[in-house]
Design a protein around this motif. Structure first.
Motif, PDB file in Angstrom:
ATOM      1  N   LYS A   1      12.688   5.863   1.947  1.00 42.92           N
ATOM      2  CA  LYS A   1      12.561   4.418   2.131  1.00 42.92           C
ATOM      3  C   LYS A   1      12.719   3.681   0.801  1.00 42.92           C
ATOM      4  N   CYS A   2      12.374   4.365  -0.277  1.00 38.72           N
ATOM      5  CA  CYS A   2      12.396   3.716  -1.596  1.00 38.72           C
ATOM      6  C   CYS A   2      13.522   4.260  -2.470  1.00 38.72           C
ATOM      7  N   SER A   3      14.432   3.391  -2.823  1.00 41.29           N
ATOM      8  CA  SER A   3      15.529   3.754  -3.726  1.00 41.29           C
ATOM      9  C   SER A   3      15.822   2.516  -4.576  1.00 41.29           C
TER      10      SER A   3
ATOM     11  N   GLU B   1       0.811  -1.220   0.000  1.00 41.73           N
ATOM     12  CA  GLU B   1       0.000   0.000   0.000  1.00 41.73           C
ATOM     13  C   GLU B   1       0.846   1.274   0.000  1.00 41.73           C
ATOM     14  N   ASP B   2       2.089   1.141   0.450  1.00 40.20           N
ATOM     15  CA  ASP B   2       2.962   2.307   0.530  1.00 40.20           C
ATOM     16  C   ASP B   2       3.268   2.910  -0.833  1.00 40.20           C
ATOM     17  N   CYS B   3       3.224   2.081  -1.856  1.00 37.13           N
ATOM     18  CA  CYS B   3       3.668   2.525  -3.170  1.00 37.13           C
ATOM     19  C   CYS B   3       2.508   3.134  -3.949  1.00 37.13           C
ATOM     20  N   MET B   4       2.725   4.328  -4.481  1.00 33.56           N
ATOM     21  CA  MET B   4       1.650   4.967  -5.242  1.00 33.56           C
ATOM     22  C   MET B   4       1.932   4.920  -6.744  1.00 33.56           C
ATOM     23  N   ALA B   5       2.513   3.798  -7.161  1.00 34.58           N
ATOM     24  CA  ALA B   5       2.899   3.650  -8.565  1.00 34.58           C
ATOM     25  C   ALA B   5       1.714   3.885  -9.514  1.00 34.58           C
TER      26      ALA B   5
ATOM     27  N   GLU C   1       6.552  13.380  -5.499  1.00 37.71           N
ATOM     28  CA  GLU C   1       5.421  13.598  -4.601  1.00 37.71           C
ATOM     29  C   GLU C   1       5.151  12.382  -3.721  1.00 37.71           C
ATOM     30  N   CYS C   2       5.813  11.273  -4.010  1.00 40.10           N
ATOM     31  CA  CYS C   2       5.674  10.090  -3.164  1.00 40.10           C
ATOM     32  C   CYS C   2       6.532  10.292  -1.908  1.00 40.10           C
ATOM     33  N   PRO C   3       5.924  10.111  -0.726  1.00 40.13           N
ATOM     34  CA  PRO C   3       6.686  10.352   0.509  1.00 40.13           C
ATOM     35  C   PRO C   3       7.905   9.437   0.668  1.00 40.13           C
ATOM     36  N   HIS C   4       7.904   8.314  -0.022  1.00 42.41           N
ATOM     37  CA  HIS C   4       9.017   7.383   0.151  1.00 42.41           C
ATOM     38  C   HIS C   4      10.132   7.591  -0.861  1.00 42.41           C
ATOM     39  N   PHE C   5       9.863   8.424  -1.849  1.00 45.52           N
ATOM     40  CA  PHE C   5      10.825   8.623  -2.933  1.00 45.52           C
ATOM     41  C   PHE C   5      12.182   9.072  -2.393  1.00 45.52           C
ATOM     42  N   GLY C   6      13.204   8.278  -2.690  1.00 45.16           N
ATOM     43  CA  GLY C   6      14.558   8.652  -2.282  1.00 45.16           C
ATOM     44  C   GLY C   6      14.810   8.468  -0.797  1.00 45.16           C
TER      45      GLY C   6
ATOM     46  N   PRO D   1      14.001  -0.962  -3.267  1.00 48.39           N
ATOM     47  CA  PRO D   1      12.783  -0.505  -3.936  1.00 48.39           C
ATOM     48  C   PRO D   1      11.515  -0.982  -3.210  1.00 48.39           C
ATOM     49  N   ILE D   2      10.542  -0.111  -3.135  1.00 49.93           N
ATOM     50  CA  ILE D   2       9.230  -0.538  -2.631  1.00 49.93           C
ATOM     51  C   ILE D   2       8.359  -0.918  -3.820  1.00 49.93           C
ATOM     52  N   GLY D   3       8.493  -0.170  -4.880  1.00 46.91           N
ATOM     53  CA  GLY D   3       7.667  -0.436  -6.060  1.00 46.91           C
ATOM     54  C   GLY D   3       8.525  -0.633  -7.304  1.00 46.91           C
ATOM     55  N   ALA D   4       7.891  -1.199  -8.329  1.00 48.80           N
ATOM     56  CA  ALA D   4       8.604  -1.505  -9.563  1.00 48.80           C
ATOM     57  C   ALA D   4       9.138  -0.263 -10.300  1.00 48.80           C
ATOM     58  N   PRO D   5       8.427   0.884 -10.298  1.00 52.78           N
ATOM     59  CA  PRO D   5       8.952   2.029 -11.053  1.00 52.78           C
ATOM     60  C   PRO D   5      10.301   2.528 -10.546  1.00 52.78           C
ATOM     61  N   MET D   6      10.721   2.060  -9.364  1.00 49.78           N
ATOM     62  CA  MET D   6      12.024   2.469  -8.849  1.00 49.78           C
ATOM     63  C   MET D   6      13.146   1.570  -9.366  1.00 49.78           C
ATOM     64  N   VAL D   7      12.817   0.410  -9.927  1.00 50.99           N
ATOM     65  CA  VAL D   7      13.890  -0.481 -10.378  1.00 50.99           C
ATOM     66  C   VAL D   7      14.001  -0.623 -11.875  1.00 50.99           C
TER      67      VAL D   7
ATOM     68  N   ALA E   1       9.441   5.598 -14.012  1.00 46.49           N
ATOM     69  CA  ALA E   1       9.548   7.042 -13.798  1.00 46.49           C
ATOM     70  C   ALA E   1      10.312   7.351 -12.509  1.00 46.49           C
ATOM     71  N   CYS E   2      10.070   6.588 -11.457  1.00 46.11           N
ATOM     72  CA  CYS E   2      10.740   6.874 -10.181  1.00 46.11           C
ATOM     73  C   CYS E   2      12.250   6.699 -10.334  1.00 46.11           C
ATOM     74  N   ALA E   3      12.659   5.638 -11.036  1.00 47.21           N
ATOM     75  CA  ALA E   3      14.087   5.402 -11.245  1.00 47.21           C
ATOM     76  C   ALA E   3      14.692   6.529 -12.076  1.00 47.21           C
TER      77      ALA E   3
ATOM     78  N   GLU F   1      -0.846   5.910  -9.288  1.00 45.62           N
ATOM     79  CA  GLU F   1      -1.083   7.339  -9.536  1.00 45.62           C
ATOM     80  C   GLU F   1       0.034   7.946 -10.380  1.00 45.62           C
ATOM     81  N   ILE F   2       1.241   7.426 -10.166  1.00 41.12           N
ATOM     82  CA  ILE F   2       2.355   7.938 -10.959  1.00 41.12           C
ATOM     83  C   ILE F   2       2.195   7.536 -12.421  1.00 41.12           C
ATOM     84  N   MET F   3       1.792   6.283 -12.636  1.00 41.19           N
ATOM     85  CA  MET F   3       1.700   5.810 -14.014  1.00 41.19           C
ATOM     86  C   MET F   3       0.476   6.343 -14.750  1.00 41.19           C
TER      87      MET F   3
HETATM   88  S1  SF4 Z   1       8.303   3.045  -6.600  1.00 39.58           S
HETATM   89 FE1  SF4 Z   1       8.939   4.007  -4.669  1.00 39.58          FE
HETATM   90  S2  SF4 Z   1       9.052   6.199  -5.111  1.00 39.58           S
HETATM   91 FE2  SF4 Z   1       7.867   5.239  -6.765  1.00 39.58          FE
HETATM   92  S3  SF4 Z   1       5.751   5.414  -6.084  1.00 39.58           S
HETATM   93 FE3  SF4 Z   1       6.444   3.408  -5.391  1.00 39.58          FE
HETATM   94  S4  SF4 Z   1       7.187   3.781  -3.298  1.00 39.58           S
HETATM   95 FE4  SF4 Z   1       7.009   5.804  -4.273  1.00 39.58          FE
END
Ligand code: SF4
Lengths: 370, 97
Positions: free
Chosen positions: A334-336, A311-315, A327-332, A340-346, A351-353, A317-319
């Motif tokens: 908890k999530c790097s 639930e932490d990941c708002m992928a 705008e994601c509170p975890h960006f950079g 990674p918490i969500g796939a867009p970071m890896v 977009a997050c990556a 809404e981003i996609m």
């Molecule tokens: S991948 Fe990480 S930074 Fe991107 S929305 Fe999910 S939790 Fe937030």
């Protein structure tokens, strides 16, 4: 990040940029659908060169990002419990499943291999007649012919130890889903060039008709993107909504008919769950009944519980272009890419990556144990 | 993984009694196999756009060279062709299990 002067054709890029500035009179929100384009826009510094009226939002065109969590769990299950050789594109490896990623499963001894092409997986099946080989077939329309072809090759070779775990998604229904979302405020689209190399441009006419938004088929190099944005802005400013093709050097109206033929030989259109989003009607491919024995889902009865998303990941809404990665509170935080918490970071198309690596949005990169 | 990379066909061979045409394609010196089933008219010395081992269209030489140069500068070629060192999978087909 690159500078304008380093582009393939800096003079042309500058002209497009100036033309965009001259043309734009009010704010416009434009979505580039393809994650490869997101990557290019960020990495080449284009986002910061555009006039502030133009708000580029990033679409769901990252196949790795939208592959459902339960399919990653199933892929791991096939390798761990069924003893299959599970083959995948490298991008999939770090994407978190509900318990672990493919990479973590591999570290624990599962036979998971990175391949460049599904055709290599067929070769692997030939070399290992005593083992089951499963290819994790993710991708948009661009990748579908290759995955379909792997099934055709396995069939021609009479292999009974090759199958694919199909997670195929399609661009036009994604545009539809984005437009139907109430929070969406997208006024124009850059459609993905290479998808259209296969599928052509005809599928976009009904969308333009229905939603009254410009759709410009665009390449992924800086000059392509700038020209695509200019073409979109020109339409928007003059109140038009048409399909245009910026990428005509690679995309023909009818696409590649031979490739489409191969896709439809093996696949049929089906509803599909998009990770972080929802089930989008008629938005993916599944293996046809005639090739059921090459469909890992049918071949192996995989009955594992479907765990809900983190639930932490708002992928989602981003996609859909509703939120930006920062705008994601975890960006950079908890999530790097390391944790990674969500796939867009890896994914390299996530977009997050892209924001993490190239836009200087993160200056406090932190280490955290997984 | 969505990128397609242009390369030059340096050899063509038939498989499955001539049913399938595979090419050796050179991407700036890195040679990979690619299926020509989506581009039946492609021949040696043609430039093709290759995505995950399958040629998806024929492109003109100049365009191919420019695109390749761009991708190389951006560091995308290695990543797409799955040849960089950081990839954890270096195993051959025989170890494991
Ligand atoms: S991948 Fe990480 S930074 Fe991107 S929305 Fe999910 S939790 Fe937030």
């Amino acid at each position: 990040m690159k500078f304008l002067s380093e582009y393939r054709d800096p003079a042309l890029a500058r002209r497009y940029l100036e033309e965009i500035k001259k043309t734009v009179t009010r704010p416009w929100t434009i979505m580039e659908v393809c994650g490869g384009q997101t990557h290019s826009l960020v990495k080449n510094g284009i986002l910061s060169m555009l006039p502030e009226e133009i708000n580029m939002v990033h679409g769901p065109g990252c196949p790795v990002c939208v592959t459902p969590l339960h399919l990653i769990d199933k892929a791991i299950y096939l390798a761990e419990e069924k003893g299959a050789i599970l083959c995948s594109f490298g991008d999939m490896l770090r994407v978190p499943g509900s318990q672990k990623s493919l990479l973590e499963a591999k570290a624990k001894g599962a036979d998971i291999r990175i391949l460049y092409s599904p055709l290599e997986a067929v070769k692997l099946a030939q070399q290992h007649p005593d083992r089951q080989v499963v290819f994790f077939a993710v991708g948009f329309e661009t990748t579908a012919p290759a995955n379909a072809l792997s099934v055709i090759h396995a069939h021609r070779l009479g292999l009974n130890n090759y199958s694919i775990l199909a997670s195929h998604v399609l661009v036009p229904p994604a545009i539809e889903a984005v437009m139907e979302d109430e929070e969406s405020h997208i006024q124009g689209f850059l459609a993905a060039g290479h998808v259209c190399t296969i599928m052509g441009t005809l599928e976009y006419y009904p969308l333009v008709e229905r939603f009254k938004v410009p759709i410009v088929v665009t390449g992924f190099e800086p000059v392509d993107l700038l020209q695509g944005i200019l073409m979109t802005v020109k339409q928007l400013e003059s109140g038009e909504a048409k399909v245009e093709n910026q990428y005509a050097r690679m995309v023909r109206e009818e696409g590649n008919p031979r490739a489409q033929e191969i896709i439809y030989q093996v696949f049929e259109v089906t509803d599909r769950l998009w990770r972080g989003m929802e089930v989008i009607p008629m938005s993916g491919y599944q293996v046809k009944e005639a090739f059921a024995e090459y469909d890992a889902m049918r071949k192996f009865k995989v009955n594992i519980p479907e765990v809900p998303e983190n639930e932490d990941c708002m992928a989602g809404e981003i996609m859909k272009g509703i939120k930006k990665p920062y705008e994601c509170p975890h960006f950079g935080k908890k999530c790097s890419p390391e944790t990674p918490i969500g796939a867009p970071m890896v994914s390299s198309e996530g977009a997050c990556a892209a924001y993490y690596h190239f836009s200087g949005m993160v200056n406090q990169a932190k280490e955290q144990p997984a | 993984m969505c990128l397609a990379i242009p390369g030059k066909i340096i050899a063509v061979e038939s498989r499955f009694e001539g049913l399938v045409r595979m090419a050796k394609v050179s991407f700036g010196g890195i040679v990979k196999e690619a299926s020509l089933e989506m581009v039946p008219q492609a021949k040696v010395d043609d430039y093709v756009l290759v995505h995950v081992g399958v040629a998806i269209s024929i492109v003109d030489e100049e365009e191919a060279k420019k695109t390749f140069q761009y991708l190389e500068e951006m560091g995308e070629v290695e990543e797409e062709l799955n040849i960089s060192d950081f990839l954890p999978d270096k195993q051959t087909d025989t170890n494991q299990r």
